[in-house]
Design an enzyme around this catalytic site. Structure first.
Site, PDB file in Angstrom:
ATOM      1  N   LYS A 208       8.645  -8.047 -11.223  1.00 21.83           N
ATOM      2  CA  LYS A 208       8.672  -9.475 -11.544  1.00 21.83           C
ATOM      3  C   LYS A 208       7.250  -9.977 -11.822  1.00 21.83           C
ATOM      4  O   LYS A 208       7.001 -10.632 -12.813  1.00 21.83           O
ATOM      5  CB  LYS A 208       9.313 -10.243 -10.383  1.00 21.83           C
ATOM      6  CG  LYS A 208       9.378 -11.725 -10.624  1.00 21.83           C
ATOM      7  CD  LYS A 208      10.042 -12.453  -9.475  1.00 21.83           C
ATOM      8  CE  LYS A 208       9.830 -13.951  -9.649  1.00 21.83           C
ATOM      9  NZ  LYS A 208      10.407 -14.739  -8.572  1.00 21.83           N
ATOM     10  N   GLU A 214       2.272  -0.879  -5.464  1.00 24.68           N
ATOM     11  CA  GLU A 214       3.003   0.384  -5.598  1.00 24.68           C
ATOM     12  C   GLU A 214       3.396   0.634  -7.055  1.00 24.68           C
ATOM     13  O   GLU A 214       3.207   1.726  -7.603  1.00 24.68           O
ATOM     14  CB  GLU A 214       4.285   0.353  -4.743  1.00 24.68           C
ATOM     15  CG  GLU A 214       4.052   0.344  -3.245  1.00 24.68           C
ATOM     16  CD  GLU A 214       3.904  -1.053  -2.659  1.00 24.68           C
ATOM     17  OE1 GLU A 214       3.555  -1.993  -3.414  1.00 24.68           O
ATOM     18  OE2 GLU A 214       4.120  -1.201  -1.443  1.00 24.68           O
ATOM     19  N   GLY A 265      13.070 -11.949  -6.552  1.00 24.76           N
ATOM     20  CA  GLY A 265      13.112 -10.495  -6.747  1.00 24.76           C
ATOM     21  C   GLY A 265      14.404  -9.877  -6.234  1.00 24.76           C
ATOM     22  O   GLY A 265      15.028  -9.046  -6.910  1.00 24.76           O
ATOM     23  N   ARG A 266      14.843 -10.277  -5.054  1.00 22.92           N
ATOM     24  CA  ARG A 266      16.051  -9.669  -4.467  1.00 22.92           C
ATOM     25  C   ARG A 266      17.338 -10.205  -5.091  1.00 22.92           C
ATOM     26  O   ARG A 266      18.433  -9.805  -4.716  1.00 22.92           O
ATOM     27  CB  ARG A 266      16.045  -9.851  -2.949  1.00 22.92           C
ATOM     28  CG  ARG A 266      15.856 -11.285  -2.489  1.00 22.92           C
ATOM     29  CD  ARG A 266      15.494 -11.351  -1.018  1.00 22.92           C
ATOM     30  NE  ARG A 266      15.164 -12.692  -0.557  1.00 22.92           N
ATOM     31  CZ  ARG A 266      13.962 -13.253  -0.654  1.00 22.92           C
ATOM     32  NH1 ARG A 266      12.975 -12.588  -1.226  1.00 22.92           N
ATOM     33  NH2 ARG A 266      13.751 -14.466  -0.193  1.00 22.92           N
ATOM     34  N   GLU A 351      14.915 -10.303   3.970  1.00 23.86           N
ATOM     35  CA  GLU A 351      13.802 -10.975   3.295  1.00 23.86           C
ATOM     36  C   GLU A 351      14.156 -12.453   3.077  1.00 23.86           C
ATOM     37  O   GLU A 351      13.276 -13.309   3.042  1.00 23.86           O
ATOM     38  CB  GLU A 351      13.478 -10.287   1.959  1.00 23.86           C
ATOM     39  CG  GLU A 351      12.004 -10.395   1.578  1.00 23.86           C
ATOM     40  CD  GLU A 351      11.615  -9.593   0.344  1.00 23.86           C
ATOM     41  OE1 GLU A 351      12.104  -9.904  -0.761  1.00 23.86           O
ATOM     42  OE2 GLU A 351      10.812  -8.650   0.461  1.00 23.86           O
ATOM     43  N   HIS A 382      30.117  10.252  12.491  1.00 19.92           N
ATOM     44  CA  HIS A 382      29.633  11.454  13.172  1.00 19.92           C
ATOM     45  C   HIS A 382      28.166  11.333  13.547  1.00 19.92           C
ATOM     46  O   HIS A 382      27.497  12.335  13.811  1.00 19.92           O
ATOM     47  CB  HIS A 382      29.872  12.679  12.287  1.00 19.92           C
ATOM     48  CG  HIS A 382      31.332  12.886  12.021  1.00 19.92           C
ATOM     49  ND1 HIS A 382      32.151  13.600  12.868  1.00 19.92           N
ATOM     50  CD2 HIS A 382      32.130  12.414  11.024  1.00 19.92           C
ATOM     51  CE1 HIS A 382      33.385  13.585  12.388  1.00 19.92           C
ATOM     52  NE2 HIS A 382      33.405  12.867  11.284  1.00 19.92           N
ATOM     53  N   LYS A 491       0.019  -6.734   2.823  1.00 18.30           N
ATOM     54  CA  LYS A 491      -0.545  -6.364   1.506  1.00 18.30           C
ATOM     55  C   LYS A 491      -2.051  -6.595   1.499  1.00 18.30           C
ATOM     56  O   LYS A 491      -2.819  -5.768   1.004  1.00 18.30           O
ATOM     57  CB  LYS A 491       0.084  -7.221   0.406  1.00 18.30           C
ATOM     58  CG  LYS A 491       1.544  -6.943   0.117  1.00 18.30           C
ATOM     59  CD  LYS A 491       1.973  -7.799  -1.073  1.00 18.30           C
ATOM     60  CE  LYS A 491       3.477  -7.744  -1.286  1.00 18.30           C
ATOM     61  NZ  LYS A 491       3.943  -8.671  -2.308  1.00 18.30           N
TER      62      LYS A 491
HETATM   63  O1  F6P Z   1       6.740  -7.558  -1.298  1.00 15.86           O
HETATM   64  C1  F6P Z   1       7.985  -8.133  -1.423  1.00 15.86           C
HETATM   65  C2  F6P Z   1       8.345  -8.364  -2.847  1.00 15.86           C
HETATM   66  O2  F6P Z   1       7.662  -9.470  -3.341  1.00 15.86           O
HETATM   67  C3  F6P Z   1       9.837  -8.517  -3.031  1.00 15.86           C
HETATM   68  O3  F6P Z   1      10.274  -9.800  -2.807  1.00 15.86           O
HETATM   69  C4  F6P Z   1      10.009  -8.037  -4.426  1.00 15.86           C
HETATM   70  O4  F6P Z   1      11.349  -7.717  -4.687  1.00 15.86           O
HETATM   71  C5  F6P Z   1       9.101  -6.838  -4.410  1.00 15.86           C
HETATM   72  O5  F6P Z   1       8.001  -7.249  -3.651  1.00 15.86           O
HETATM   73  C6  F6P Z   1       8.652  -6.356  -5.759  1.00 15.86           C
HETATM   74  O6  F6P Z   1       7.968  -7.350  -6.463  1.00 15.86           O
HETATM   75  P1  F6P Z   1       7.731  -7.232  -8.010  1.00 15.86           P
HETATM   76  O7  F6P Z   1       9.045  -7.192  -8.677  1.00 15.86           O
HETATM   77  O8  F6P Z   1       6.941  -8.450  -8.386  1.00 15.86           O
HETATM   78  O9  F6P Z   1       6.936  -5.975  -8.253  1.00 15.86           O
END
Ligand code: F6P
Length: 523
Positions: A208, A214, A265-266, A351, A382, A491
């Site tokens: 987003k 990452e 995002g979610r 979240e 199990h 972060k």
């Molecule tokens: O760190 C949490 C978050 O902001 C989530 O809410 C989001 O889904 C995820 O990181 C990834 O964010 P982005 O889509 O901006 O890379």
């Protein structure tokens, strides 16, 4: 829009009194014995989902009081404000409009909330982007040279598409592999890259913000790998799914599909972030997925609170968390294709509702989101079902069962369904045994969500149902379910820690972090 926090309503006190009088000792077995109509009265149908709520610890009194709680808190008005485009995410000053992403191109209703807005321009943009993205998905599907699609993204930019691609595996045309790389742990990307050839790979960079550490790290490594393999046609082999189109272009990606800051995002699987799913199941499949979700939106918007499944589930969540004190809920999908559903729901609910202050920033005097966890049935049986049946904590279980399988293997599905029925039954009925070790207390609650089949439409409806139940509990708790400040501190500290891993500087660090850092740097 007037919103009242749950603990400031008359119904809250009435529920406390009801819990002390009868709620605490409520017994499911007696409730069924004395009421032949309990199953009918405590089950309801919503689009694509039938829900049996009768094995929950509620009676007519608590049911009525919970509905009064929803009314007194203003849940319906809050819901209408969301659909109408009000800025209900106050801490980020944003609208919350993921439902617009699955709204048909025509027929936008004004919900009559406190801030109805003309959303026609947004809806037109949604459909223009959707059409472009689905045309691209179809082109990729026709392109037999592309055998591997790699989604690079994390959180909402990973969990939704990954969960849905797995869930709808039975609807995916054969001959193409989907990979999901989320972790900054290089083992993950490395393992995927080892199996790829540059000319047959499409990388989707899903973020987003297009700033997430990452994703940016993995995207840069993927780009470097592509170049090292002799790949030159980045325009053909990379696409970006983001609200930050400028950053994607700066990164060197020409094919971009955008969305908007009013999509959390979610809550973004319905947007361009859904592109891996659209490639997997095709344009029509993706439209069916959106239609299933829209049908659930309409149910949530229009059904009376009493017959409104997201409302009923959200109320139960509050009843269990705040009155019974149940600290977790187990998700048990009896369909192996739903194996990433618990992880997806963890982000969605925790979240959204893992908050300790209300929307005004005031500390809450009650608990919020329970821990969510689970594995597909029958595997969970199990592993940890022992604890569900005989542990000291009561954990409400949410079973998801599917009536019709998509395979033809004889006997399997009947056994699967027999197991889901038996587990819910055993949790409720228990079994008396004087010896102790073999005694099952029973009276352990569960909900059964039943789909006729696992299809794009039913999956869309199931996910939208979960989004809305999270909205309802968050609304009752008076919190902002649409921000996520809690992920920020880590972060920031990680950036500092990375610099210190290089420099070895431990000045100002706590003793534990300093000690660990030195160990990690030692030869
Ligand atoms: O760190 C949490 C978050 O902001 C989530 O809410 C989001 O889904 C995820 O990181 C990834 O964010 P982005 O889509 O901006 O890379």
């Amino acid at each position: 829009m007037s919103r009242t926090r749950c603990d400031r309503t008359p119904a809250w006190g009435d529920l406390q009194a009801a819990f002390a009088a009868t709620g605490r000792v409520f017994d499911l077995r007696s409730a069924f014995d004395s009421d032949a109509g309990r199953f009918e009265r405590f089950s309801l149908s919503a689009p694509h989902v039938f829900a049996d709520l009768s094995k929950n610890l509620i009676d007519d009194t608590t049911h009525g009081l919970l509905l009064a709680l929803a009314r007194q808190c203003g849940v319906a008005q809050h819901r209408d404000a969301m659909f109408a485009g009000a800025v209900i995410n106050h801490s980020e000053q944003r609208q919350v409009l993921h439902t617009l992403l699955r709204h048909p191109a025509q027929g936008l209703e004004t919900t009559g909330g406190s801030a109805p807005q003309n959303l026609a321009a947004e809806l037109a943009q949604v459909h223009a982007t959707l059409d472009a993205m689905l045309a691209y998905a179809e082109a990729v599907r026709q392109d037999s040279a592309i055998t591997d699609v790699v989604n690079i993204g994390i959180g909402g930019s990973d969990l939704g598409p990954q969960m849905a691609v797995l869930a709808l595996d039975g609807f995916t045309a054969p001959g193409r592999r989907f990979h999901f790389v989320s972790n900054v742990d290089g083992h993950e990307l490395d393992a995927v890259l080892q199996r790829l050839q540059a000319p047959s790979t499409l990388f989707l960079i899903a973020s987003k913000t297009f700033t997430t550490l990452e994703t940016m790290t993995n995207a840069a490594s993927a780009k470097a790998w592509f170049a090292a393999q002799g790949g030159t046609d980045t325009a053909r082999h990379f696409a970006a799914l983001t609200t930050n189109v400028a950053a994607a272009q700066e990164f060197g990606i020409r094919t971009t599909f955008g969305f908007w800051d009013w999509v959390g995002g979610r809550y973004s699987i319905w947007s361009a972030i859904g592109l891996p799913l659209a490639i997997a199941i095709g344009a029509q499949g993706f439209r069916d997925f959106l239609a299933g979700a829209h049908a659930m939106d309409q149910h949530f918007r229009l059904a009376e609170l009493e017959h409104n499944l997201p409302v009923r589930l959200g109320l139960l969540d509050v009843w269990y968390r705040n009155f019974h004190g149940f600290a977790s809920r187990s998700i048990a999908p009896y369909h192996s294709a739903l194996r990433r559903l618990p992880a997806y729901l963890q982000q969605l609910e925790l979240e959204s509702n893992g908050k300790r202050v209300d929307a005004a920033g005031e500390a809450l005097p009650f608990a919020t989101a329970p821990v969510l966890w689970g594995e597909p049935g029958t595997n969970g049986q199990h592993a940890y079902f022992q604890m569900l049946h005989q542990g000291t904590a009561t954990v409400p279980v949410e079973f998801v069962a599917v009536k019709r399988p998509r395979h033809a293997l004889p006997g399997h599905h009947r056994l699967l369904l027999a197991n889901v029925l038996a587990q819910a039954q055993a949790l409720m009925l228990g079994k008396a045994d004087a010896g102790g070790h073999r005694h099952f207390t029973g009276n352990r609650p569960s909900t059964m969500l039943l789909l006729d089949e696992l299809s794009p439409a039913s999956l869309g409806a199931l996910i939208a149902l979960q989004e809305h139940r999270v909205f309802v509990s968050g609304s009752l708790w008076g919190i902002n379910s649409f921000d996520q400040w809690g992920v920020e501190l880590g972060k920031v500290l990680a950036r500092d820690a990375e610099a210190r891993l290089v420099s070895g500087d431990t000045a100002g660090l706590d003793g534990s972090t300093a000690g660990l850092l030195q160990r990690l740097r030692a030869p």
